[in-house]
Design an enzyme around this catalytic site. Structure first.
Site, PDB file in Angstrom:
ATOM      1  N   TRP A 169      -8.859  10.425 -42.917  1.00 21.23           N
ATOM      2  CA  TRP A 169      -9.061   9.078 -43.228  1.00 21.23           C
ATOM      3  C   TRP A 169     -10.650   8.644 -43.505  1.00 21.23           C
ATOM      4  O   TRP A 169     -11.330   7.659 -44.026  1.00 21.23           O
ATOM      5  CB  TRP A 169      -9.054   8.236 -41.804  1.00 21.23           C
ATOM      6  N   ASP A 170     -11.629   9.866 -43.301  1.00 23.49           N
ATOM      7  CA  ASP A 170     -12.984   9.756 -43.688  1.00 23.49           C
ATOM      8  C   ASP A 170     -13.134   9.137 -45.002  1.00 23.49           C
ATOM      9  O   ASP A 170     -13.965   8.477 -45.457  1.00 23.49           O
ATOM     10  CB  ASP A 170     -13.733  11.073 -43.587  1.00 23.49           C
ATOM     11  N   GLU A 227     -11.995   9.299 -30.033  1.00 21.58           N
ATOM     12  CA  GLU A 227     -10.919  10.412 -29.780  1.00 21.58           C
ATOM     13  C   GLU A 227     -11.114  10.611 -28.437  1.00 21.58           C
ATOM     14  O   GLU A 227     -10.471  11.434 -27.505  1.00 21.58           O
ATOM     15  CB  GLU A 227     -11.079  11.701 -30.638  1.00 21.58           C
ATOM     16  N   LYS A 243     -16.849   8.240 -28.367  1.00 19.75           N
ATOM     17  CA  LYS A 243     -17.146   9.243 -29.444  1.00 19.75           C
ATOM     18  C   LYS A 243     -17.709   8.938 -30.560  1.00 19.75           C
ATOM     19  O   LYS A 243     -19.007   9.324 -31.195  1.00 19.75           O
ATOM     20  CB  LYS A 243     -16.119  10.268 -29.594  1.00 19.75           C
ATOM     21  N   GLN A 244     -17.502   7.497 -31.142  1.00 21.00           N
ATOM     22  CA  GLN A 244     -17.714   7.026 -32.371  1.00 21.00           C
ATOM     23  C   GLN A 244     -17.138   5.479 -32.287  1.00 21.00           C
ATOM     24  O   GLN A 244     -16.278   5.349 -31.553  1.00 21.00           O
ATOM     25  CB  GLN A 244     -17.347   7.740 -33.735  1.00 21.00           C
TER      26      GLN A 244
END
Length: 699
Positions: free
Chosen positions: A314-315, A443, A542-543
């Site tokens: 997906w990046d 995640e 995480k992000q």
């Protein structure tokens, strides 16, 4: 000039002194490529292993087990071994320079016995071409022996999907290659072990002294007196094409000319610290070096490394494509063409999961089949399907290309909407639709229930399908339309009145408090010291997850809700994904948090250049993070907005005086200049041919 921990920065150049500690690091940051082929910077004097050098080809995959591929490490076209008085030339004490304006990498040595320069180019004009030159000037008499070869002894080092597992077991993916000589040109032909990939090289040599043709090598041996010079060069077609009339100078000049057209249209010009200008150009340059051709995409590490088996995530759609939408939409269209081409496999994948419609894989490569081997990620991080459709809609909004949408995208809207309808679970007791066993962008949150990001992005897909139906481009039965509308109105989206914003998922309030400062003591990710099973029960992010949703679908948030989301999630975010820094910079700027936005921006600029997360040497460059950085610069610092028209609302860091860029919106080209007083917007008048040329510089 500015000196960092690892590099010296000039407006157009990065310079590094090579030592025993930074060899692997330099092999990553001095990578060269053109979107079709990529070469890590393993140069004369470096330590060669079977896995650390070679060439990567976009779309060049081979099976390593049933249904699973790896990006093939192809033979090294430019291996050069140099011996001086029978002693191998060492990289210690050499200086390495990447000239981004010219697309030229050089390594120089200066000793009391000799001075020499090695130069390498990967062509931006003829994308199958690469070449090198070695030049030596002698100060004291010496004997010289040089071997210029195509090295087919290279191997792959497949890396486990589990980021905590180190693999040291090499795997050969090449059959025996065949070499032949004709009229001074060395030709190599080869296949991968299952014949998935066939390749041919042609290599043409030049030198100041005669050489001996020997198998896959050309060898030069000579005695040089003080004051004398020696040079050799070679040009290689990585597709076996004719090299007639080509030498290194022609290769370099043609590539430089093609690159100059790119910089003319796509440079971001900064009046500010030289290291900032250099870092921004380096991000632009690396996106240029990894731009996909039609039918292909950009892997997590581009062509800089085989980390994650070279797969597409997906990046590409979320972190890279938005930059291209407003600078070079042709490349954005190329990225989407890969997803369009693998749409049949997406339908097969959904059916294999006992679901309707189409579901795109978490990791994708050769044929669009799922390459992720871990259940919790591969089967549960389903938001990738909605991310891809979001990107498709963004392309249409940025270009106004509704004919392309009608021909290629509306069916994907429908089939992915059908997937989401079958993936939701209807709970009769509450008369609500829930999203069970999914994993969001965070995640560390584990497999959870009603991840807000996933649900809202899925609803966006369903809304796109309904909108296409309303335009008469799709036909839905009354039952399916009613189901879609019911899911939109009855989907569970976790929200906290106490926090005044969305919860990440239903389990978020139940997670244990976590002392992030006590555990996060370096740039390395937490999963190196705390296992994922334990992390998923901690309240640590995480992000960006909910905050990322704010960027992609801002209509869900009031200003107050967005600020509350920042206050809730930013302090507990570990930034253990390289994708996190640039997006947090962009979010901060959009929320008017300029000071903290600048802090995140600086982290994003030097993430790889200064190896802030300690993973550049061993994993290659983080191309998605560079896309996130450029989004932060264009849409954050410059405040560019594209809602019916182009506007800018800049918030420059105190050390920046002015920044200038060109952008594209719905077929029109604009120059935008931002400074401390505001912004100036100029529409650039172009003929159709000129506009086509700009948008197809890399096609």
């Amino acid at each position: 000039m500015e000196i960092g921990k690892h590099n010296t920065y000039l407006p157009w150049q990065i310079e590094t002194d090579i030592n025993e500690q930074n060899e692997r690091f330099c092999q990553s940051i001095f990578y060269q490529g053109n979107g079709r082929f990529g070469l890590r910077a393993v140069l004369p004097g470096d330590t060669y292993t079977s896995e650390n050098h070679g060439a990567y080809k976009a779309g060049g995959f081979e099976y390593i087990k049933n249904g699973i591929t790896d990006m093939v490490n192809l033979p090294d076209p430019l291996r050069l071994d140099v011996f001086i008085d029978s002693v191998p030339l060492s990289n210690i004490g050499s200086k390495q320079i990447l000239d981004m304006k010219r697309g030229l990498m050089t390594r120089t040595w200066e000793t009391d016995q000799f001075s020499c320069t090695y130069s390498r180019v990967v062509s931006f004009k003829e994308k199958d071409l690469t070449g090198h030159r070695f030049f030596m000037k002698v100060k004291k008499q010496l004997s010289l022996f040089v071997v210029d070869a195509i090295d087919d002894s290279v191997m792959n080092l497949p890396i486990n999907d589990d980021q905590t597992v180190e693999n040291e077991e090499s795997l050969g993916l090449l059959k025996e290659c065949h070499f032949s000589w004709e009229d001074g040109v060395l030709t190599m032909k080869g296949n991968t072990i299952h014949d998935t990939l066939t390749f041919t090289y042609a290599k043409r040599f030049g030198s100041s002294v005669p050489g001996n043709e020997c198998g896959s090598q050309k060898r030069y041996e000579t005695e040089l007196s003080a004051g004398s010079t020696f040079f050799l060069e070679a040009v290689v077609s990585l597709e076996g094409n004719s090299l007639e009339w080509y030498d290194f100078d022609k290769l370099r000049s043609e590539s430089e000319e093609a690159l100059s057209l790119f910089w003319k249209e796509h440079d971001i010009i900064l009046s500010g610290p030289v290291e900032d200008q250099c870092a921004i150009r380096w991000a632009l340059f690396n996106l240029k070096q990894n731009e996909p051709e039609e039918g292909l995409s950009i892997g997590a590490r581009g062509l800089t490394h085989s980390r994650y088996k070279g797969c597409y995530f997906w990046d590409t759609e979320i972190f890279i494509l938005p930059y291209y939408l407003y600078t070079n939409p042709t490349i954005a269209k190329n990225i989407l063409s890969y997803r369009i081409g693998t749409f049949p496999q997406a339908k097969e994948y959904a059916a294999s999961l006992n679901l309707k419609g189409a579901r795109y894989p978490w990791m994708s490569a050769l044929d669009g089949s799922e390459q992720c081997e871990s259940w919790d990620t591969g089967k549960c991080e389903v938001h990738v399907t909605a991310d891809i459709v979001w990107a498709m809609d963004q392309y249409v909004q940025a270009t106004g290309d509704h004919a392309f949408e009608k021909k290629n995208l509306v069916e994907i809207y429908l089939e992915t909407a059908r997937f989401w309808a079958s993936r939701c679970t209807y709970i009769a007791q509450s008369d609500r639709y829930e999203m069970l066993f999914v994993k969001g962008p965070n995640e560390y949150g584990g497999v959870t229930k009603n991840n807000t990001y996933t649900t809202c992005m899925a609803l966006n897909t369903i809304k796109l399908a309904l909108a296409a139906t309303k335009r008469g481009e799709l036909v839905l039965s009354s039952e399916e339309r009613a189901e879609f509308e019911a899911i939109i109105s009855k989907a569970v989206i976790p929200y906290s009145d106490e926090e005044g914003t969305y919860l990440e998922d239903d389990l978020f309030p139940l997670q244990e408090p976590f002392d992030l400062k006590a555990h996060k003591t370096s740039g390395k990710a937490l999963y190196h010291t705390i296992c994922f099973d334990r992390l998923q029960r901690y309240k640590v992010v995480k992000q960006p997850d909910v905050l990322l949703l704010y960027l992609l679908l801002p209509e869900y948030f009031s200003v107050e809700e967005a600020r509350n989301a920042w206050s809730l999630y930013e302090p507990i975010t570990s930034h253990d994904s390289t994708l996190s820094w640039g997006m947090h910079a962009l979010i901060a700027y959009k929320l008017g948090l300029q000071e903290v936005g600048e802090q995140y921006l600086r982290q994003a600029m030097f993430l790889d250049l200064e190896e802030l997360m300690e993973n550049t040497s061993g994993e290659g460059l983080h191309i998605g993070a560079m896309g996130a950085l450029l989004q932060a610069v264009l849409f954050g610092v410059m405040g560019l907005s594209f809602s019916g028209s182009v506007s800018a609302s800049p918030s420059l860091p105190p050390s920046w005086q002015q920044i200038e860029s060109k952008v594209t919106y719905k077929g029109e080209r604009y120059r935008v200049v931002c400074d401390t007083k505001g912004s100036r917007l100029e529409k650039i008048s172009l003929t159709n041919d000129e506009m086509s040329s700009i948008l197809n510089l890399n096609a």
